[in-house]
Design a protein around this motif. Sequence first.
Motif, mmCIF file in Angstrom:
data_model
loop_
_atom_site.group_PDB
_atom_site.id
_atom_site.type_symbol
_atom_site.label_atom_id
_atom_site.label_comp_id
_atom_site.label_asym_id
_atom_site.label_seq_id
_atom_site.Cartn_x
_atom_site.Cartn_y
_atom_site.Cartn_z
ATOM 1 N N ILE A 102 0.827 -1.704 -0.354
ATOM 2 C CA ILE A 102 -0.236 -0.309 -0.133
ATOM 3 C C ILE A 102 0.911 1.164 0.070
ATOM 4 C CG2 ILE A 102 -1.799 1.374 1.671
ATOM 5 C CD1 ILE A 102 -2.658 -1.373 2.162
ATOM 6 N N VAL A 103 1.258 0.996 0.769
ATOM 7 C CA VAL A 103 3.015 2.859 0.669
ATOM 8 C C VAL A 103 3.681 2.732 -0.461
ATOM 9 C CG1 VAL A 103 5.192 3.499 1.843
ATOM 10 C CG2 VAL A 103 2.757 2.441 3.291
ATOM 11 N N LYS A 125 11.111 -0.248 7.230
ATOM 12 C CA LYS A 125 11.688 0.626 6.104
ATOM 13 C C LYS A 125 12.202 0.117 5.225
ATOM 14 C CE LYS A 125 11.975 3.931 10.331
ATOM 15 N NZ LYS A 125 12.967 4.474 11.222
ATOM 16 N N PRO A 126 12.914 -0.950 5.321
ATOM 17 C CA PRO A 126 13.973 -1.539 4.367
ATOM 18 C C PRO A 126 13.585 -1.415 2.467
ATOM 19 C CG PRO A 126 14.640 -2.431 5.778
ATOM 20 C CD PRO A 126 13.798 -1.548 6.026
ATOM 21 N N HIS A 127 11.983 -1.564 3.093
ATOM 22 C CA HIS A 127 11.115 -2.194 1.923
ATOM 23 C C HIS A 127 10.089 -0.905 1.164
ATOM 24 C CE1 HIS A 127 11.894 -6.087 3.035
ATOM 25 N NE2 HIS A 127 11.869 -5.827 3.467
ATOM 26 N N LEU A 128 10.561 0.374 2.237
ATOM 27 C CA LEU A 128 8.998 1.624 1.588
ATOM 28 C C LEU A 128 9.667 2.333 0.826
ATOM 29 C CD1 LEU A 128 7.694 2.084 4.959
ATOM 30 C CD2 LEU A 128 7.427 0.267 3.158
ATOM 31 N N LYS A 129 10.269 2.059 -0.090
ATOM 32 C CA LYS A 129 10.906 2.935 -1.304
ATOM 33 C C LYS A 129 10.156 3.794 -1.582
ATOM 34 C CE LYS A 129 9.813 -1.227 -4.354
ATOM 35 N NZ LYS A 129 9.534 -1.990 -5.628
ATOM 36 N N SER A 130 9.180 5.292 -1.227
ATOM 37 C CA SER A 130 9.397 6.297 -1.557
ATOM 38 C C SER A 130 9.129 6.966 0.065
ATOM 39 C CB SER A 130 7.302 7.046 -1.426
ATOM 40 O OG SER A 130 6.373 6.169 -1.620
ATOM 41 N N VAL A 131 8.619 6.670 0.568
ATOM 42 C CA VAL A 131 9.408 6.877 1.999
ATOM 43 C C VAL A 131 10.404 8.192 2.636
ATOM 44 C CG1 VAL A 131 9.008 7.786 4.224
ATOM 45 C CG2 VAL A 131 7.708 5.719 3.217
#
Length: 546
Positions: A102-103, A125-131
Amino acid sequence: MEKYQLTLNNIWKYVKEVFGDVEVAYLPPHGNNIRSTYGREYERTLRLADSLRQLGIGPGDKVATMDWNTIWHFELYWAVPGMGAVLHPLNVRLAPEDLVYIVNHAQDKALIYHRDFAPLVEKLKPHLKSVKVYIQISDGQGAATRDPEIEDVIRQGEPKPFPEISEDSVATIGYTSGTTGRPKGAYFTHRALTLHTLVSAVAFAGYRGFARPECAEHLCTFLQLVPMFHVHGWGTPWTFALLGWRQVYPGRFDPNHVVKLIAEEKVKSLAGVPTMLYMLLTAPDLHKYIEKIREIRPIFTVGGAALPKELARKASEAGFIPRVGYGMTETAPILTLGFFRHTEEMPRDLDEYYSLLTATGLPIPLVDLMVVDENLNPVPRDGKSIGEIVVRAPWVTPEYLGDLEKTKEAWRGGWFHTGDVAVWLPDGRVRIVDRAKDVIKSGGEWISSLQLEDLISTHPAVAQVAVIGVPHEKWGERPVAVVVLKPGATATEQDIIKHLEKFVEAGKIPKWWLPDKIIFTNQLPLTGTGKIDKKILKEQYKDVLR
């Protein structure tokens, strides 16, 4: 003439000017109590918006939240859309894999999270590309990570006025819980949410069954029980601010704490899914506060799933006034409310009264609603003919983010298809008989799982029940009931069947609707929004009739 923009900012400014001295309280179970006012909250939202700008958040950027019903979440509801950014509450009950999807799909630029979710966020965190920006809400319990703390962030901001923004700019996005495939994203403009807020306020303040006449004479309190990560908390943070009501935010849901707050804070209105109401009615501490609750008579608006008549009766006995609302993620959410016309008489027969009370209700203003057959023709308003609810309203999402095919499917024929199967009553009310995905098709005929659940729940030993369709070699599907008994109660499969046979004899259901099997369990699985997760049950018991 310059067009006046329908934005949440203009509602918030009005609330500050007219109801600035009204209290907004955060009273969580762990005791970090905060008593503020709308006026003070308005200034804090200006500071928060300015600080987010300093951190690189601009118009159109998406800000995700992972939080309970806290005062900071309330502030984010105003500050993020107010600065022209997009608020994106994340359903904290979803699986980590779905949250990552979703993120990334929404391309969230910031994530603001409660310290309770710090371990989860560190794994994500390691998988959230846009944050790019992470902010934690320590909730007076100390920092859980090295990310900036929201109170420090707010202090760094100046109370600069919100910018002028277009009513057609996106204010929020939300994702379905993904019960059928990947979660789907829906978005809502300022205009959509402003109209939803205005119309909801009209209904809650003036419609019979929801209006509290005493609240026109003195200040009344609304308790924000609906999770704020679920469809804007049903819009009530904005609606009850506009009405000038005092609001109480209880933090993480704790049934014992909530019944205490209802009594001590004199709560007049709250809302939640049936599971939450059931948990309040079975809270170990309820007996300490039940007399006070009976004196207050709070309205409890149930949504998210059907309200069983037996649960409505139990709620009434405990002092609550049960009411029904209907909507979904894609509709912001309110479409109907179970209010009563000022000219109609209440049935004297209790069973008829609770049938009326638990109907899905009447559309609220600006909602165009029909119950239709597969060719989009309205079904007769006879209370028997079954069809699908389709709607049009200013606050229904126009599309699914990045999914043209699902958008076309949902909006075929120019109407939004809800997937809810219902009958249309002669008085214009609708009564949902099932979700399209939950209705049981046996021998080419439909069986309503909701109606069977409602009847089984009247057995004195039954606490909760879910009826599912299970594959059957001859009939295609047959109903199976999964039952949770009350503590200390006993019942056999034959006891439940005999109980249902009474309704067969009374002509309420046909005999072939009787479940092929009754399964007893200690606990029913729940979705992220607190509904019974039939998808899990169907998978678990798919071979039970083979």
